[in-house]
Design a protein around this motif. Sequence first.
Motif: not given
Length: 412
Positions: A337-347
């Motif tokens: 789950a992500l919160q507003a402002g978070q970034s996630l790198q998916v590989e």
Amino acid sequence: MSSDVMISAQGIGKAYALNASPLRQMLAQFRPARRTDDFWALRPLDLTVRRGEVIGVIGQNGSGKSTLLQLLCNTLNPSCGKVQVNGRLAALLELGAGFNLDFTGWENIRLSAALYGLSHAETEQKIGAIAAFADIGDFIDKPVKTYSSGMFVRLAFAVIANIDADILVIDEALAVGDVFFTQKCMRFLQSFAEKGTILFVSHDSASVVSLCNRAILLEHGMLLADGDPKTITEYYLQKQYFHQQPQTEQAPVKTGDSAVNQGEFGLKGLSVQTVSVLDSAGEPVFQLHGATSLCLNIQIMAHQDTAHPLVGFSLKDRLGQVMFGGNSADAQGHLPALQAGQSLQVEFDLTVPGLTLGDYMISVAVGEGNARNHLMHHWIHDAYALHSTLTVQSGMLEIPVDRMRHHLLSTL
Ligand SMILES: Nc1ncnc2c1ncn2[C@@H]1O[C@H](COP(=O)(O)OP(=O)(O)OP(=O)(O)O)[C@@H](O)[C@H]1O
């Protein structure tokens, strides 16, 4: 009409009287004037079909596709406008249309051939080929009222495939039988498309992209877009997402507008920030020389709290045919789950087979939900380009044979 123009339709449209008595509805078939409360199955439009065009007609259920084709084939009276056809037009739009239910297969072949203007001698010369194409065994001797719907389609398709038509008009939904017959129809259409003209209603973007050189999109009886199949099917995909989910602003698109392919769309609660393809040394890859291991990196950012982010991709050839694709749910790796402002790198680590020489594009998307049911937040068409230098001997992909065995089975 120039000899290059096969169909010229000017201002053709079809309106039905709403809440009218059966008598009024019948009379309405013949009257050009319309009341304001008429329902327009197809709003007046112009369409020019040129020799050699293979046009896919797409749009949601009820958008007016069949109405348009029936008007072009003159099997439905227009409420306005006129159509001129240059050459022999053969259509497969309605199951059993043009057949007499009490006639046998043979008799119906002769009847259809006569309706298409073939002489007696031409019909007798072609009738064997038509029966062979239909391949319905002894049923050819029986009245067609005893046929299954698949047999109807086989016979109807066999007729239109063998009467030397200049223009074929086909509803793809009808051109299905078992897998062998479907393949036979597709082979026929592909060879016909090399020199003939085809209009083809389809719900399948992949067959429009692979068969057609032009596509038109209808919506609510209006011609919404007209252009190359890749652009129009991508735009249609975008429209379908907008139908399914809460509306955000959409730029209006006019027919022939070069900006139909808006490149990206979505609700933007999540967005794709960067896309890269790296080799095993972590270097960016732009060229492929054969089967290879690659890592597709997609960086996303949340602009709102998101419980179930979903990231996906597809690799398409230059025509827009999807070669393969995947998403984080298929990869069994549920994203946090992500919160507003978070970034996630998916590989995504991929073993890409050898792709035949040409240009390829990777489209990426981030949504919320699962693979089957999700809100689309950000879809980017053609986010990353790759070029393959490989010449594949047969087909689109090179899958190396790992090992070959042989066994001599008999001796003389
Ligand atoms: N005889 C009729 N009387 C009233 N409305 C009709 C009639 N025939 C078709 N329509 C309406 O006209 C609209 C367009 O129908 P059409 O069959 O052309 O759509 P379509 O795009 O081919 O749909 P589908 O993909 O479901 O086959 C639909 O809303 C349909 O209900």
